[in-house]
Design an enzyme around this catalytic site. Structure first.
Site, mmCIF file in Angstrom:
data_model
loop_
_atom_site.group_PDB
_atom_site.id
_atom_site.type_symbol
_atom_site.label_atom_id
_atom_site.label_comp_id
_atom_site.label_asym_id
_atom_site.label_seq_id
_atom_site.Cartn_x
_atom_site.Cartn_y
_atom_site.Cartn_z
ATOM 1 N NE ARG A 106 8.623 -9.796 8.281
ATOM 2 C CZ ARG A 106 8.130 -8.785 7.570
ATOM 3 N NH1 ARG A 106 8.697 -7.606 7.636
ATOM 4 N NH2 ARG A 106 7.088 -8.960 6.804
ATOM 5 C CG HIS A 133 6.194 -12.098 2.520
ATOM 6 N ND1 HIS A 133 5.682 -12.414 3.766
ATOM 7 C CD2 HIS A 133 6.100 -10.737 2.427
ATOM 8 C CE1 HIS A 133 5.315 -11.314 4.386
ATOM 9 N NE2 HIS A 133 5.557 -10.286 3.602
ATOM 10 C CD GLN A 136 2.205 -8.798 0.942
ATOM 11 O OE1 GLN A 136 2.628 -8.333 1.982
ATOM 12 N NE2 GLN A 136 1.215 -8.226 0.271
ATOM 13 C CG ASP A 229 9.196 -6.406 -3.037
ATOM 14 O OD1 ASP A 229 9.012 -5.462 -2.247
ATOM 15 O OD2 ASP A 229 9.776 -7.469 -2.714
ATOM 16 C CB CYS A 270 4.361 -6.861 -0.733
ATOM 17 S SG CYS A 270 6.074 -6.458 -1.092
ATOM 18 N NE ARG A 315 0.534 -9.726 4.614
ATOM 19 C CZ ARG A 315 1.730 -9.514 5.189
ATOM 20 N NH1 ARG A 315 2.352 -8.374 5.010
ATOM 21 N NH2 ARG A 315 2.314 -10.451 5.920
HETATM 22 N N1 NVA Z 1 11.271 -8.196 -0.685
HETATM 23 C C1 NVA Z 1 10.947 -7.374 0.454
HETATM 24 C C2 NVA Z 1 9.551 -7.649 0.911
HETATM 25 C C3 NVA Z 1 9.073 -6.800 2.059
HETATM 26 C C4 NVA Z 1 7.678 -7.113 2.478
HETATM 27 C C5 NVA Z 1 11.939 -7.625 1.568
HETATM 28 O O1 NVA Z 1 12.270 -8.784 1.825
HETATM 29 O O2 NVA Z 1 12.436 -6.651 2.165
HETATM 30 N N1 CP Z 2 4.395 -6.397 3.253
HETATM 31 C C1 CP Z 2 4.993 -6.594 4.444
HETATM 32 O O1 CP Z 2 5.344 -7.721 4.825
HETATM 33 O O2 CP Z 2 5.148 -5.477 5.190
HETATM 34 P P1 CP Z 2 5.963 -5.325 6.571
HETATM 35 O O3 CP Z 2 7.429 -5.509 6.225
HETATM 36 O O4 CP Z 2 5.629 -3.964 7.064
HETATM 37 O O5 CP Z 2 5.508 -6.411 7.506
#
Ligand code: NVA
Ligand code: CP
Length: 330
Positions: A106, A133, A136, A229, A270, A315
């Site tokens: 990540r 992602h 997700q 989101d 998400c 998830r």
């Molecule tokens: N768009 C958000 C998704 C988090 C799961 C981010 O990248 O912070």
């Molecule tokens: N939806 C998601 O990826 O959550 P986290 O950032 O908590 O992993």
């Protein structure tokens, strides 16, 4: 279907049949977990979990899923490894590939997870990049399928900043699975035209469609799913908040927006979400801009239509399916 040895970097690399296979496998693994049937089909294997951005769901999902499959896990956060600062991504991949059977990443640019995958020699899974992602989306598709019984022909409307990981990946996932994807936002928040073109081709093949619109009434008409989101994603600078709040407030998911969709429409997110002032950032933005929520109202978030915690649970089941399939446990 044999996915052994494959990376999971973006859904662009997977056919609709392969995605459906992973969803069916996740449903089967979920049922086994609920019935208390032990798996441990990957006993003796180990996975590395690299997190250059924070996480609750993704990290926990990978750890629980790996343990359920009998595997060991090593969590690497940005502060406690050499990645990037003293050691290149390619060298890190080569080292981890000698010790682990799979690697989750990540972090920031998609090119980083691609470089890891090129050099690791073991499957690499994308746990979120700026651009995509994909794990997700598997959880979201499973949730929609569980709720409505099928995916084909369902209309999903994404409200908000569609240019980032969630907007991009939902468009790809919907296009591949024969769904009707709508991005509803001010024009400058639409996805990159090259990716839109690619998804239009997927949609042509699957019987789905892609629409980008600024019109909330056109977007939400006959919608089965309203998705949103956060307006500012991890890693973005603090300066963008004001403009985002100004630009995207009309696209906040409210009860009146939900009422424009089908009566049986569901709300998805998400997570994490700013639906109240019970978070540090939510509170700070509340004080700075005089608001009580951002992308969704507390009312919608907690309504009967909201399936956000089903998504969160899924998830784990879908990530388990990805690891089981790519590590050859099925
Ligand atoms: N768009 C958000 C998704 C988090 C799961 C981010 O990248 O912070
Ligand atoms: N939806 C998601 O990826 O959550 P986290 O950032 O908590 O992993």
């Amino acid at each position: 279907m044999n996915l052994k040895g494959r990376n999971f970097l973006t859904l662009k690399d997977y056919t609709s049949e392969e995605i459906m296979y992973l969803l069916d496998l996740a449903a089967e693994l979920k049922l086994k977990k609920k019935r208390g049937i032990p798996l441990e089909t990957l006993k003796g294997k180990n996975v590395a979990l690299i997190f250059e951005k924070t996480s609750t769901r993704t990290r926990c999902a990978f750890e629980v899923a790996a343990h359920d499959l009998g595997m060991g896990t090593t969590y690497l956060d940005p502060a406690s490894s050499q990645i990037g600062k003293k050691e290149s991504i390619a060298d890190t991949a080569k080292v981890l590939g000698r010790m682990f059977d799979g690697i989750e990443y990540r972090g920031f640019g998609q090119e980083i997870v691609e470089e890891l995958a090129e050099n690791a020699g073991v499957p690499v899974w994308n746990g979120l990049t700026n651009e995509y992602h994909p794990t997700q989306i598997l959880a979201d598709l499973l949730t929609i399928k569980e709720h409505f019984g099928s995916l084909k022909g369902k209309k999903l409307v994404y409200m908000g900043d569609a240019r980032y990981n969630m907007g991009n990946s939902l468009m790809i996932g919907c296009a591949k699975m024969g769904m009707h994807f709508v991005a509803c936002a001010p024009k400058e928040y639409f996805q990159d035209s090259e990716l839109v073109g690619m998804c239009e081709e997927y949609a042509e093949e699957s019987g789905g469609s892609i629409v980008l619109t600024e019109s909330i009434t056109a977007a939400t008409k006959d919608a089965d799913v309203i998705y949103t989101d956060v307006w500012v994603s991890m890693g973005e600078p603090d300066e963008v908040w004001e403009k985002r709040i100004n630009d995207l407030t009309p696209f906040k998911v409210t009860s009146s927006i939900m009422q424009l969709a089908k009566p049986e429409a569901i709300f998805m997110h998400c997570l994490p979400s700013f639906h109240d002032l019970k978070t540090q950032i939510g509170k700070e933005m509340g004080e700075r801009f005089g608001i009580t929520e951002m992308e969704v109202t507390d009312e919608v978030f907690n309504s009967e239509a909201s399936v956000v915690f089903d998504e969160a649970e899924n998830r784990m089941h879908t990530i388990k399916a990805v690891m089981a399939a790519t590590l050859g446990a099925v």
